[in-house]
Design an enzyme around this catalytic site. Structure first.
Site, PDB file in Angstrom:
ATOM      1  N   ASP A 124       1.069   7.109   0.823  1.00  0.00           N
ATOM      2  CA  ASP A 124       0.934   6.152   1.920  1.00  0.00           C
ATOM      3  C   ASP A 124       1.377   4.801   1.353  1.00  0.00           C
ATOM      4  OD1 ASP A 124       0.473   4.830   4.268  1.00  0.00           O
ATOM      5  OD2 ASP A 124      -1.580   5.550   4.524  1.00  0.00           O
TER       6      ASP A 124
HETATM    7  C1  BGC Z   1      -0.197   3.822   7.322  1.00  0.00           C
HETATM    8  C2  BGC Z   1       0.675   5.034   7.528  1.00  0.00           C
HETATM    9  C3  BGC Z   1       2.068   4.604   7.908  1.00  0.00           C
HETATM   10  C4  BGC Z   1       2.607   3.685   6.844  1.00  0.00           C
HETATM   11  C5  BGC Z   1       4.005   3.180   7.137  1.00  0.00           C
HETATM   12  C6  BGC Z   1       0.421   2.801   6.390  1.00  0.00           C
HETATM   13  O1  BGC Z   1      -0.294   1.623   6.415  1.00  0.00           O
HETATM   14  O2  BGC Z   1      -1.452   4.224   6.813  1.00  0.00           O
HETATM   15  O3  BGC Z   1       0.129   5.883   8.490  1.00  0.00           O
HETATM   16  O4  BGC Z   1       2.888   5.708   8.097  1.00  0.00           O
HETATM   17  O5  BGC Z   1       1.764   2.548   6.732  1.00  0.00           O
HETATM   18  O6  BGC Z   1       3.995   2.296   8.195  1.00  0.00           O
END
Ligand code: BGC
Length: 761
Positions: free
Chosen positions: A232
């Site tokens: 993530d």
């Molecule tokens: C989120 C993810 C997301 C990623 C990219 C993160 O903060 O937890 O779900 O895909 O950002 O935007």
């Protein structure tokens, strides 16, 4: 490209190039290696629309992204219990991604709704892992049918936003296996997502981005995952530990800082270069899988998708309560008051990384106009949603409108400030200005309907005072059309709740341990999440899991099981007839739950193991069929690190909700494996007695145990027969008690001999 060719490419890369490929070039791209003609690739959020950022990247949904269609969020789509529908939505996303040259869509999000407070519940599917897994598998199948990858997230146990980047979720093994892993497992086994996103948090002391157990042993070795794991955004702590665990791609870029750590660790012998090669292979495998199968015919037809999103949304709307008020006749000439800002500006998506820059927005008022149903509607705004304060003038106007109307429909729910990615809710209430509005409108209009917009359950203190409640969840940019179709009866609602609505927050099983203390959250409720808890405790709830009404009625008859006696290696088919006994066509979602009648381990009252949506004309009957296998009956037995079915009777419960069981059948399952059982001097009598082999050798112990022969009269005055009491006590007596309470004839040597006979199988 086959793995051999990819390996060849990797063998030509320098260590620096390889380490470099293990992190993003920027927010959304993997790196190019120009020297070797290795192209970059782009990923984008997900899950319910395309958030492609062409210019300034961010993971919080702050900067603009391209215009796209916002489909209903996960909270809503799960309520459809309709895997074909979700697959179609996935296909639309996959096609758009192809058209936009995106190799991976970042979704689906399948974390379990442990608490109604989790700020991101709107993106997640369910409190039930079976349902979440089926939905995720369908979504992945749809997106990937366009040769675009998915990234199932957030693996694992990212069930809260509070301290999401540092919190350690402490979860026992059985609970992990039965509640938190299965949605990922089902999706990986059935639909093979191209990527998996490792979550921010720790599980049992280790960041998931550094956990070999979760990223390699379980994900790859047990479930057969063959794509790449990405972190993530910003979830990497120790990059070298991540490579060792199987965390292939760090996102976003760490500006070379962590790449250099990888290089250093290989050079000083701390990290095996073969593990870096493996990560690079995994990443390239997916990049080439995408590039070599581009689909030039793909289009991003936004108008068509906008229409489609209403079609999906209407199948996600749950009719929670209806005391003969719905559907509404908009053409009868009687006035219908539409009250509440959400009638004009509905809340249909959540804040954060899933936020879509919408192609169009259709509110219920817009839709009423488009559908020619506006003539008798009067609109009053009722409240503002940017602050939780009653605007007395707006309230008075709304109450006056309701007084003059035949029916009042209040569009209410949670504003953005109440739920979003990045923080958890602190309570389960709706804004008090909206609650007051509902109470006051209901007091002057005896046909009051509340239409909700929310990503997670809310308390409804006014429930007894209103005649109808329609749950739209966060239904996407065309939710207004869907709402009008349901309110007008042009579409007969059919969705069911993918989660329990408790009466109040304190009823929720995670209540005492959410969001934890400091950086630790203990999942002390164990496997008793959602209905598993409320049912076991026989608690009253506001609306149970699986609940949802229709404008027609359904009858369930004629349950049949293909076999009443089976082993844990067999499958069994269960069929039931569902009949539409009402006057309008409609769809029913039949749910199958399994109950272990008697068990040595603590198990839920029942667990969802099948569901089916069936569409029926008035008077029509269809037979619905479910197939059950070992997993439908098993629990996770930590003694053998595997799923295990206890021999015995099981009940098959089929119903219209988890608390509206209409048909039942019984069957017996026999285990084909035995749990290991070793008798030691500390093993208690009752356990030995239950083992056919070991119990044969008990006589020798009984003989040396004079307490078997207590005179009944000696027990008088204890209030129970001494023999009964002795028998009860004996059950729990360890073998070694023969030394303390026996007649002195037993020796250690003799007991060891007896134990060894007992253990010889
Ligand atoms: C989120 C993810 C997301 C990623 C990219 C993160 O903060 O937890 O779900 O895909 O950002 O935007």
């Amino acid at each position: 490209m086959d793995r051999r060719k990819i390996k060849e490419i990797v063998s030509n890369m320098t260590l620096e190039e390889k380490a470099g490929l293990c992190s993003g070039a920027d927010f959304w791209h993997t790196k190019k290696v120009e020297r070797l003609d290795i192209p970059d690739s782009m990923v984008a959020d997900g899950p319910h629309g395309i958030r492609k950022q062409d210019l300034e990247g961010d993971h919080l949904g702050i900067n603009d992204s391209i215009v796209a269609v916002c489909f209903p969020a996960g909270c809503a789509t799960a309520a459809s219990f309709d895997t074909d529908l979700i697959e179609k939505m996935g296909e639309a996303l996959g096609e758009s991604a192809q058209a936009e040259n995106l190799s991976v869509v970042l979704g689906p999000a399948v974390n379990i709704k442990r608490s109604p407070l989790c700020g991101r519940n709107f993106e997640y599917y369910s409190e039930d892992p079976y349902l979440a897994g089926k939905m995720a598998a369908a979504y992945i199948k749809g997106v990937q049918s366009w040769n675009v990858g998915t990234s199932i997230k957030h693996y694992l146990a990212n069930d809260q936003e509070t301290r999401r980047m540092s919190v350690d979720a402490r979860i026992d093994e059985r609970t992990l296996r039965e509640i938190y892993l299965p949605a990922f497992e089902e999706a990986v086994r059935q639909s093979k997502p191209w990527t998996v996103m490792a979550s921010y948090n720790k599980v049992n002391g280790c960041y998931t981005t550094e956990s070999r157990k979760f990223l390699t042993d379980i994900l790859r070795d047990e479930w057969g995952f063959d794509g790449y794991v990405m972190s993530d955004w910003g979830a990497v702590s120790d990059r070298v530990a991540g490579i060792k665990a199987g965390m292939d791609l760090e996102m976003p870029s760490s500006h070379g800082i962590n790449d250099a750590e990888i290089v250093k660790a290989v050079q000083n012998g701390e990290l095996d270069e073969a593990l870096v090669d493996e990560a690079v292979c995994n990443i390239l495998n997916i990049i080439y899988r995408y590039l070599e199968n581009r689909k030039p015919e793909a289009k991003f037809d936004k108008q068509a998708q906008h229409d489609m999103s209403a079609d999906i949304a209407k199948q996600c709307i749950v009719l929670l309560k209806n005391e003969n008020v719905l559907p509404l006749d908009f053409e009868s000439g009687e006035k219908i008051a539409f009250i509440g800002k959400f009638a004009e500006k509905p809340r249909f998506q959540g804040g954060g990384s899933s936020h879509i820059n919408c192609f169009a927005k259709t509110s219920a008022l817009d839709a009423a106009k488009e559908m020619g149903l506006f003539a008798n509607i009067i609109y009053a705004k009722g409240y503002e949603d940017d602050k939780d304060e009653t605007d007395e003038a707006l309230l008075a106007e709304a109450v006056a409108a309701a007084k003059n109307a035949h029916t009042a429909v209040i569009f209410a729910g949670l504003p953005d400030t109440f739920e979003s990615e990045g923080f958890d809710r602190s309570h389960m209430r709706m804004p008090s200005c909206q609650n007051r509005l509902i109470e006051e409108v209901a007091a002057v209009c005896d046909r009051t309907i509340v239409v909700l917009h929310n990503g997670s359950p809310v308390e409804m203190p006014w429930i007894a005072k209103v005649q109808g409640v329609v749950e739209s969840y966060l239904g996407g940019e065309n939710v207004g059309t869907a709402q009008m179709e349901v309110l007008s009866g042009r579409f007969n609602p059919c969705a069911k709740l993918p989660e329990t609505f408790p009466l109040k927050l304190a009823d929720n099983p995670s209540y005492l341990n959410f969001p934890g203390e400091g950086d630790v959250v203990e999942y002390r409720e164990g496997i008793f999440v959602g209905y598993r808890y409320y049912d076991k405790k026989e608690m009253e709830v506001l609306f149970p899991f699986g609940h949802g009404l229709s404008y027609t009625e359904f009858a369930y008859d004629n349950i049949k099981v293909s076999s009443k006696e089976l082993t844990d290696k067999d499958t069994v088919t269960v069929t039931v007839d569902v009949t539409n006994t009402g006057k309008v066509a409609g769809s029913e979602i039949a749910q199958l739950y399994v109950r272990d009648v008697e068990s040595d381990v603590i198990r839920p009252e029942k667990e969802l193991k099948g569901f089916a949506k069936v569409t029926l004309a008035p008077g029509e009957t269809k037979t619905v069929s479910f197939t059950l296998d070992k997993r439908s009956f098993a629990y996770y037995e930590t003694k053998i690190d595997d799923w295990y079915v206890e021999s015995g009777e099981f009940e098959i419960l089929i119903g219209a909700s988890s608390r509206d069981i209409r048909q039942q059948a019984k069957l017996t399952v026999t285990a084909t494996t035995k749990l290991p059982f070793v008798v030691t001097q500390d093993t208690v009598m009752m356990d030995v007695l239950r083992d056919e082999h070991a119990s044969q050798f008990l006589d020798a112990i009984r003989e040396a145990n004079k307490l078997n022969e207590v005179n009944n009269t000696e027990g008088e005055g204890l209030g129970a027969s001494a023999n009964d009491m002795m028998e009860a006590m004996m059950k729990y007596a360890p073998m070694r008690n023969v030394f303390s309470f026996g007649n002195g004839s037993m020796t250690h040597e003799r007991l060891r001999e007896i134990l060894s006979q007992m253990n010889k199988r």
